[in-house]
Design an enzyme around this catalytic site. Structure first.
Site, mmCIF file in Angstrom:
data_model
loop_
_atom_site.group_PDB
_atom_site.id
_atom_site.type_symbol
_atom_site.label_atom_id
_atom_site.label_comp_id
_atom_site.label_asym_id
_atom_site.label_seq_id
_atom_site.Cartn_x
_atom_site.Cartn_y
_atom_site.Cartn_z
ATOM 1 C CG HIS A 130 -1.783 1.205 1.359
ATOM 2 N ND1 HIS A 130 -3.088 1.248 0.937
ATOM 3 C CD2 HIS A 130 -1.518 2.442 1.844
ATOM 4 C CE1 HIS A 130 -3.586 2.462 1.163
ATOM 5 N NE2 HIS A 130 -2.653 3.212 1.717
ATOM 6 C CD GLU A 131 1.574 3.538 3.770
ATOM 7 O OE1 GLU A 131 1.730 4.634 3.194
ATOM 8 O OE2 GLU A 131 0.563 3.249 4.448
ATOM 9 C CG HIS B 119 0.374 6.251 -0.605
ATOM 10 N ND1 HIS B 119 -0.630 7.033 -1.125
ATOM 11 C CD2 HIS B 119 -0.181 5.565 0.424
ATOM 12 C CE1 HIS B 119 -1.746 6.830 -0.420
ATOM 13 N NE2 HIS B 119 -1.500 5.945 0.519
ATOM 14 C CD GLU C 35 -5.066 6.477 0.811
ATOM 15 O OE1 GLU C 35 -5.052 5.240 0.657
ATOM 16 O OE2 GLU C 35 -4.268 7.062 1.559
HETATM 17 ZN ZN ZN Z 1 -2.825 5.295 2.024
#
Ligand code: ZN
Length: 526
Positions: free
Chosen positions: A289-290, A293, A319
């Site tokens: 997830h990170e 980003h 997101e």
């Molecule tokens: Zn996030």
């Protein structure tokens, strides 16, 4: 076109008809001012960012006491840098000459003017006081969460909310509802009028399926049956980052209580994770997830670096990128093939005899739970909806701070059928409010929905699942670079989304995706 505005410098002062002191800044000076502003803002952002990352990773616990003073001074500097007559004038002069400046200069002025308009209405002493409050609130929230002690955090939360009311009133000039002002600051254009039907359709389309699944026995591999030593998990993170295409020379992984991403520029992005011995999945999905980003920040075009355009666009678009990798790609059937290969290598004992299908079912196990960040893809948007309803009620003035834990627990029971045992796993679980982020949560659900529409578009251009099955996700990332990342803030959020999704937001694309995936996984016919 020359426009006249009040300015501090004596050199160009003249008197207008009304006798007020006025002056005109020429375009050349306005552009010079723009460059100075960008240089200073970047340096200040860089310094504050490093202090923040340091504070959350390796600095000793009590370091917040000294950091507050530095952050306070740096925020004061950044406030003064932005809020002064010269800055306002320079930005207005540039915006009045769209044909004589480059599209990039025009957009820089546009983005900075939005920031200026938001900031200059807030008196400096309040701005600085607020920054100090946030620093303290964050430390107190950590302690309150550890002790599951909401009353400890409540007085700070009350102050934070009071500031939000005050700032929103100043920014919205009394024309807009408080919560709409807050929503707009994370997701340009977002408002309750659009989000109410968005969440309604999520709730209407997904709740029957969630309740149906809750009655079924658990599926797939049970990760909690094993221990996953941290040392092995660290090696696993490196492999996952490599599969995602993250260059370790530009992006490093730290360890924190709550995972986050902090991007200084495209050559220096920090991501963090949190390891749990009893569960390797949680950290793996945090890294992914990170990492999503980070890929966004790492993909922003070189020429936009060190300016106000050299970063990701809205929180919702951000997101959409992180959740794209986390769910759409890495929780797919195709990804389980390379994932199983790597996991067997790093965790040979735990993964012995596990099939791709068992892994796929295991990483997609759905059941209503307490913690948002650990929630499965299907129940996740309801966690967000609960926070949306609570924030809405706070800023409509119908919910007081001391009522929050009770309301939180009631809503978890109502929408997810779970009983919240304590505030640590309830109202105190998220860090957002302690950082002054109210109105942020909906961007998680919006991002998920944007991502699915991007995926549908990507499937028309690429053999997505063929690529994912190889475990080298770089071609996926290249598509996202082309459609989203490289623009940074150069394009307006709505244009980036239209470009990547090929049409306006349609929540049914998102809910159909989830219905299809989960009815298949659990053998439910809809
Ligand atoms: Zn996030």
């Amino acid at each position: 076109v020359k426009i006249a505005l009040k300015r501090g410098s004596l050199a160009q002062q003249g008197r207008n008809n009304a006798g007020r002191i006025e002056s005109i800044m020429d375009l050349k000076n306005a552009l010079k001012k723009l460059n100075e502003l960008e240089t200073a803002s970047y340096a200040l952002r860089h310094a504050m960012s490093v202090l923040y990352v340091d504070g959350d990773t390796v600095a000793p616990k009590n370091s917040w006491k000294g950091r507050g003073a530095s952050l306070g001074y740096l925020s004061e500097l950044s406030y003064r840098q932005m809020v002064n007559d010269e800055t306002g004038e320079a930005l207005s002069v540039i915006l009045a000459h769209p044909d004589e400046v480059t599209p990039m200069q025009f957009r820089q002025a546009e983005v900075l003017k939005e920031e200026y308009d938001d900031m200059h209405v807030v008196p400096m002493n309040e701005f600085v006081e607020y920054q100090k409050l946030v620093n303290e609130a964050n430390a107190v929230w950590h302690e309150a969460k550890e002790k599951s002690d909401f009353p400890l955090f409540a007085p700070l939360l009350e102050k934070l909310i009071a500031f939000q009311f005050r700032f929103a009133e100043l920014k919205g000039k009394g024309q807009k509802k408080t919560y709409d002002v807050l929503l707009d600051s994370y997701e340009k254009g977002a408002c309750m009028a659009d989000l109410d039907p968005f969440f309604n359709s999520i709730q209407k389309d997904l709740t029957p399926l969630i309740l149906e699944i809750a009655k079924k026995p658990p599926i797939g591999m049970d990760f909690a049956r094993f221990t996953w030593p941290i040392e092995q998990q660290r090696r696993f993170s490196e492999r996952i980052m490599a599969m995602e295409g993250l260059n370790p020379d530009n992006c490093t992984l730290g360890e924190t209580e709550h995972p986050f991403t902090d991007g200084v520029n495209k050559w220096d992005v920090r991501i963090t994770t949190h390891y749990h011995e009893e569960n390797a999945l949680e950290s793996m999905f945090s890294v992914i997830h990170e990492g999503g980003h980070a890929l966004y920040e790492l993909g922003v075009a070189d020429e936009l670096q060190f300016t106000s355009l050299g970063m990701g666009s809205t929180m919702g678009i951000h997101e959409s990128q992180s959740r794209f990798f986390e769910n759409l790609i890495c929780r797919s059937r195709a990804f389980c093939k390379p994932l199983l290969r790597v996991m067997r290598e790093i965790f040979p004992e735990q993964m012995a005899g596990v099939s791709e299908e068992e892994l796929y079912a295991g990483v997609n196990r759905s059941h209503p739970s307490l913690i948002r960040t650990q929630a499965d893809e299907l129940t996740y948007p309801l966690h967000v909806m609960i926070r949306y309803e609570i924030e809405k009620a706070i800023f409509e003035g119908i919910l007081k701070v001391n009522e929050l834990p009770g309301v939180w627990n009631d809503l978890y029971h109502k929408y997810l059928g779970v009983t919240v045992p304590d505030d640590r796993r309830g109202i105190l679980q998220d860090s957002h409010w302690s950082g002054g982020s109210f109105g942020y949560f909906p961007s998680y659900a919006l991002g998920s929905a944007y991502g699915v529409q991007m995926l549908r578009r990507m499937e028309g251009d690429l053999d997505v699942w063929g690529i994912v099955a190889t475990g080298d996700l770089r071609p996926i990332n290249a598509w996202l670079d082309e459609k989203v990342h490289r623009f940074g803030k150069l394009k307006k959020p709505a244009d980036i989304l239209l470009n990547a999704m090929g049409g306006p937001l349609d929540p049914s694309v998102y809910t159909h995706y989830l219905q299809e995936k989960y009815s298949d996984l659990y053998g439910i016919s809809l």
